[in-house]
Design a protein around this motif. Structure first.
Motif, PDB file in Angstrom:
ATOM      1  N   GLN A 105       0.829  -1.209   0.000  1.00  0.00           N
ATOM      2  CA  GLN A 105       0.000   0.000   0.000  1.00  0.00           C
ATOM      3  C   GLN A 105       0.858   1.253   0.000  1.00  0.00           C
ATOM      4  O   GLN A 105       0.468   2.291  -0.545  1.00  0.00           O
ATOM      5  N   GLU A 106       2.055   1.150   0.595  1.00  0.00           N
ATOM      6  CA  GLU A 106       2.968   2.287   0.642  1.00  0.00           C
ATOM      7  C   GLU A 106       3.829   2.377  -0.624  1.00  0.00           C
ATOM      8  O   GLU A 106       4.691   3.250  -0.727  1.00  0.00           O
ATOM      9  N   GLY A 107       3.601   1.473  -1.558  1.00  0.00           N
ATOM     10  CA  GLY A 107       4.353   1.491  -2.812  1.00  0.00           C
ATOM     11  C   GLY A 107       5.758   0.943  -2.699  1.00  0.00           C
ATOM     12  O   GLY A 107       6.630   1.253  -3.524  1.00  0.00           O
ATOM     13  N   CYS A 108       5.981   0.107  -1.702  1.00  0.00           N
ATOM     14  CA  CYS A 108       7.301  -0.442  -1.431  1.00  0.00           C
ATOM     15  C   CYS A 108       7.426  -1.837  -2.051  1.00  0.00           C
ATOM     16  O   CYS A 108       6.566  -2.693  -1.841  1.00  0.00           O
ATOM     17  N   LEU A 109       8.477  -2.073  -2.817  1.00  0.00           N
ATOM     18  CA  LEU A 109       8.719  -3.390  -3.382  1.00  0.00           C
ATOM     19  C   LEU A 109       9.170  -4.357  -2.285  1.00  0.00           C
ATOM     20  O   LEU A 109       9.873  -3.965  -1.356  1.00  0.00           O
ATOM     21  N   ILE A 110       8.773  -5.622  -2.415  1.00  0.00           N
ATOM     22  CA  ILE A 110       9.132  -6.644  -1.440  1.00  0.00           C
ATOM     23  C   ILE A 110       9.930  -7.737  -2.140  1.00  0.00           C
ATOM     24  O   ILE A 110       9.508  -8.255  -3.181  1.00  0.00           O
ATOM     25  N   PHE A 111      11.092  -8.069  -1.558  1.00  0.00           N
ATOM     26  CA  PHE A 111      11.929  -9.144  -2.094  1.00  0.00           C
ATOM     27  C   PHE A 111      12.276 -10.119  -0.981  1.00  0.00           C
ATOM     28  O   PHE A 111      12.252  -9.774   0.199  1.00  0.00           O
ATOM     29  N   ILE A 112      12.600 -11.332  -1.382  1.00  0.00           N
ATOM     30  CA  ILE A 112      13.152 -12.320  -0.468  1.00  0.00           C
ATOM     31  C   ILE A 112      14.552 -12.654  -0.944  1.00  0.00           C
ATOM     32  O   ILE A 112      14.765 -12.908  -2.139  1.00  0.00           O
ATOM     33  N   ALA A 113      15.518 -12.635  -0.023  1.00  0.00           N
ATOM     34  CA  ALA A 113      16.897 -13.013  -0.326  1.00  0.00           C
ATOM     35  C   ALA A 113      17.329 -14.037   0.715  1.00  0.00           C
ATOM     36  O   ALA A 113      17.385 -13.727   1.907  1.00  0.00           O
ATOM     37  N   SER A 114      17.625 -15.234   0.261  1.00  0.00           N
ATOM     38  CA  SER A 114      17.845 -16.331   1.203  1.00  0.00           C
ATOM     39  C   SER A 114      19.039 -17.191   0.832  1.00  0.00           C
ATOM     40  O   SER A 114      19.386 -17.321  -0.347  1.00  0.00           O
ATOM     41  N   ASN A 115      19.645 -17.797   1.862  1.00  0.00           N
ATOM     42  CA  ASN A 115      20.679 -18.795   1.632  1.00  0.00           C
ATOM     43  C   ASN A 115      20.077 -20.157   1.287  1.00  0.00           C
ATOM     44  O   ASN A 115      20.797 -21.110   1.025  1.00  0.00           O
ATOM     45  N   GLY A 116      18.753 -20.246   1.305  1.00  0.00           N
ATOM     46  CA  GLY A 116      18.074 -21.482   0.956  1.00  0.00           C
ATOM     47  C   GLY A 116      18.127 -21.746  -0.540  1.00  0.00           C
ATOM     48  O   GLY A 116      18.350 -20.841  -1.347  1.00  0.00           O
ATOM     49  N   LEU A 117      17.895 -23.000  -0.898  1.00  0.00           N
ATOM     50  CA  LEU A 117      17.923 -23.390  -2.310  1.00  0.00           C
ATOM     51  C   LEU A 117      16.614 -23.010  -3.007  1.00  0.00           C
ATOM     52  O   LEU A 117      15.567 -22.879  -2.373  1.00  0.00           O
ATOM     53  N   ILE A 118      16.689 -22.847  -4.311  1.00  0.00           N
ATOM     54  CA  ILE A 118      15.561 -22.346  -5.096  1.00  0.00           C
ATOM     55  C   ILE A 118      14.314 -23.218  -4.916  1.00  0.00           C
ATOM     56  O   ILE A 118      13.215 -22.708  -4.697  1.00  0.00           O
TER      57      ILE A 118
END
Length: 214
Positions: A105-118
């Protein structure tokens, strides 16, 4: 207002503790059945290093085993994790979707960055329909260096982002923020270490607290 927020997955969005011990026990039971392990499952040692890439996990938990055995264990563990996710034995942390709603709602992009496998990350994202909010999920597999600093830098470059924050529970998340000139939020959740959290700009005990900082 921040352009983006980059979230860690394990111990930040996903309650990995709910399936970690189960999956690890199942994996080491198979090792015992193959006479490759004779003592108890090293669950506590894994908790202590939670957040490092899986190759480092197996080097730590299986220091006297061959790389071939470690690769086999890696495959078995991944299968067990994904199966337990699909069986509904895991859970995301409280208020994840509420915070995601707020950020969008605030126009902020959300990403996930992880050491986990795809494959593992996709199982979680699909199970909880996180793609309704998340622009893209990134795995350490996408970076040759296996370094989270570089993974976060890759996201910033790909999406031309200058102002962002990283939310995570371990020192790798905090360092990834600091070394890229971003704000670091440390989550005092299941796997967090207090000495690591002290390096963050802000420490939160609930994801809802992000709403007052962002």
């Amino acid at each position: 207002m921040l352009e983006a927020v980059i979230f860690d997955m394990d111990g930040t969005l996903f309650q990995t503790n709910k399936i970690l011990e189960l999956s690890l026990e199942e994996t080491f039971s198979i090792l015992r059945s193959r006479n490759e392990w004779s003592s108890e499952t090293p669950t506590q040692k894994y908790r202590e290093i939670m957040g490092v890439p899986l190759p480092v996990v197996w080097e730590t938990l299986l220091p006297n085993h061959s790389n071939e055995i470690r690769r086999m264990v890696d495959e078995i563990f991944l299968e067990k994790l994904i199966a337990n996710i699909n069986y509904g034995k895991g859970a995301i942390y409280p208020h994840v979707k509420e915070v995601f709603d707020f950020l969008k709602q605030e126009g902020c992009l959300i990403f996930i960055a992880s050491n986990g496998l795809i494959e593992y990350l996709n199982a979680i994202v699909n199970c909880y329909k996180l793609n309704n909010w998340v622009t893209e999920t990134f795995s350490i597999q996408q970076i040759e260096t296996q370094n989270k600093d570089d993974l976060v830098r890759y996201i910033l470059m790909k999406y031309h982002i200058n102002n962002a924050a990283v939310v995570g529970d371990r020192i790798s998340d905090i360092n990834a923020a600091k070394n890229n000139g971003l704000k670091a939020f440390g989550c005092r959740f299941d796997f967090a270490q207090e000495w690591e959290l002290k390096q963050a700009d802000c420490i939160i005990d609930d994801l809802l607290e992000l709403k007052k900082y962002i």
